[in-house]
Write a protein that holds these residues in place. Structure first.
Motif, short mmCIF file in Angstrom:
data_model
loop_
_atom_site.label_atom_id
_atom_site.label_comp_id
_atom_site.label_asym_id
_atom_site.label_seq_id
_atom_site.Cartn_x
_atom_site.Cartn_y
_atom_site.Cartn_z
N VAL A 161 0.84 -1.19 0.00
CA VAL A 161 0.00 0.00 0.00
C VAL A 161 0.88 1.25 0.00
N ILE A 162 1.93 1.25 0.83
CA ILE A 162 2.79 2.41 1.03
C ILE A 162 4.24 2.04 0.72
N GLY A 163 4.95 2.93 0.06
CA GLY A 163 6.36 2.69 -0.20
C GLY A 163 7.14 3.98 -0.30
N LEU A 164 8.34 3.96 0.24
CA LEU A 164 9.22 5.11 0.14
C LEU A 164 9.80 5.19 -1.26
N ARG A 165 9.75 6.36 -1.87
CA ARG A 165 10.26 6.52 -3.23
C ARG A 165 11.77 6.27 -3.26
N GLU A 166 12.44 6.60 -2.19
CA GLU A 166 13.89 6.47 -2.19
C GLU A 166 14.41 5.15 -1.63
N VAL A 167 13.51 4.17 -1.44
CA VAL A 167 13.96 2.89 -0.90
C VAL A 167 15.04 2.31 -1.79
N LYS A 168 16.01 1.74 -1.13
CA LYS A 168 17.19 1.23 -1.83
C LYS A 168 16.81 0.17 -2.87
N GLY A 169 16.72 0.59 -4.13
CA GLY A 169 16.49 -0.36 -5.22
C GLY A 169 15.17 -1.09 -5.17
N GLN A 170 14.13 -0.47 -4.61
CA GLN A 170 12.90 -1.21 -4.38
C GLN A 170 11.96 -1.24 -5.57
N ARG A 171 12.35 -0.71 -6.68
CA ARG A 171 11.50 -0.90 -7.85
C ARG A 171 11.50 -2.37 -8.23
N ARG A 172 12.59 -3.07 -7.83
CA ARG A 172 12.69 -4.51 -8.05
C ARG A 172 13.33 -5.11 -6.81
N LEU A 173 12.75 -6.18 -6.32
CA LEU A 173 13.27 -6.90 -5.16
C LEU A 173 13.68 -8.29 -5.61
N ASN A 174 14.93 -8.65 -5.41
CA ASN A 174 15.42 -9.95 -5.85
C ASN A 174 15.04 -10.19 -7.32
N GLY A 175 15.03 -9.12 -8.10
CA GLY A 175 14.67 -9.23 -9.51
C GLY A 175 13.18 -9.19 -9.78
N LYS A 176 12.37 -9.06 -8.74
CA LYS A 176 10.90 -9.07 -8.90
C LYS A 176 10.37 -7.64 -8.86
N PRO A 177 9.35 -7.35 -9.64
CA PRO A 177 8.76 -6.01 -9.61
C PRO A 177 8.07 -5.73 -8.28
N LEU A 178 8.02 -4.46 -7.95
CA LEU A 178 7.35 -3.99 -6.74
C LEU A 178 6.30 -2.97 -7.16
N TYR A 179 5.05 -3.18 -6.71
CA TYR A 179 3.94 -2.30 -7.04
C TYR A 179 3.47 -1.61 -5.77
N ILE A 180 3.46 -0.28 -5.79
CA ILE A 180 3.14 0.53 -4.60
C ILE A 180 2.00 1.48 -4.95
N LEU A 181 1.03 1.58 -4.03
CA LEU A 181 -0.08 2.50 -4.27
C LEU A 181 0.27 3.95 -3.96
#
Length: 191
Positions: A161-181
């Motif tokens: 639901v919530i995600g920090l824009r500046e999270v360390k490389g969190q657009r992908r986690l372990n190569g997996k996409p991350l979807y944030i509202l």
């Protein structure tokens, strides 16, 4: 990726979801701006919109498992799973599940923790999304991915639901996409 960058730009539901999340300054310790989703759960429309956005995203992706991270992933995961015709699998903290479990340990800022899942809850080849309320560093979600992949599951995406824009490389986690509202709300110039 943020929902607003993926076809929902200008969607008023995202602002309503963000507005329904209470920010509690200095909880649980000084300097932390706690993003409290319990107020989102009290707002029927915002809660429904949150679930609906995830359901719309995953409905046609052939997802067979929604894995919810304890504890706040449990608040969204079952509703999403029911709506898309998938099973819900809880990923629990240590010693919460009866019976045989498989576990994955991960590092925290000070120490470590562990996620556990029942042996046999997820079958090899099943397509999984992992749901939690918030991603900060990505450590918990990365552990969830590793746990699920150890049993042969195919993790399609992580969703928060919530995600920090500046999270360390969190657009992908372990190569997996991350979807944030939504991003955390700012209070008095702080996040």
């Amino acid at each position: 990726m943020f929902a607003a960058e993926n076809g929902l730009k200008g969607d008023p539901r995202l602002q309503a979801i963000s507005d329904a999340i209470r920010v509690v300054p200095h909880f649980p310790k000084p300097g932390i701006m706690f993003q409290d989703i319990t107020t989102l759960l009290l707002d029927h429309k915002a809660f429904k919109d949150t679930v609906d956005i995830f359901v719309d995203r995953y409905r046609d992706m052939d997802i067979s498992v929604v894995a919810g991270v304890e504890a706040r992933g449990f608040m969204f995961g079952p509703s999403i799973a029911l709506a898309i015709g998938a099973k819900f699998v809880p990923l629990r903290k240590p010693r919460k599940l009866p019976g045989e479990v498989i576990a994955e340990t991960y590092d925290l800022e000070y120490g470590s923790d562990r996620l556990e899942m029942h042996v046999g809850a997820v079958q090899p080849g099943e397509r999984v999304i992992v749901i939690d309320d918030l991603v900060a560093t990505g450590g918990t979600l990365s552990a969830a991915i590793r746990l699920l992949e150890r049993v042969g599951a195919q993790v399609v995406e992580c969703a928060c639901v919530i995600g920090l824009r500046e999270v360390k490389g969190q657009r992908r986690l372990n190569g997996k996409p991350l979807y944030i509202l939504v991003e955390p709300r700012e209070i008095d110039g702080c996040y």
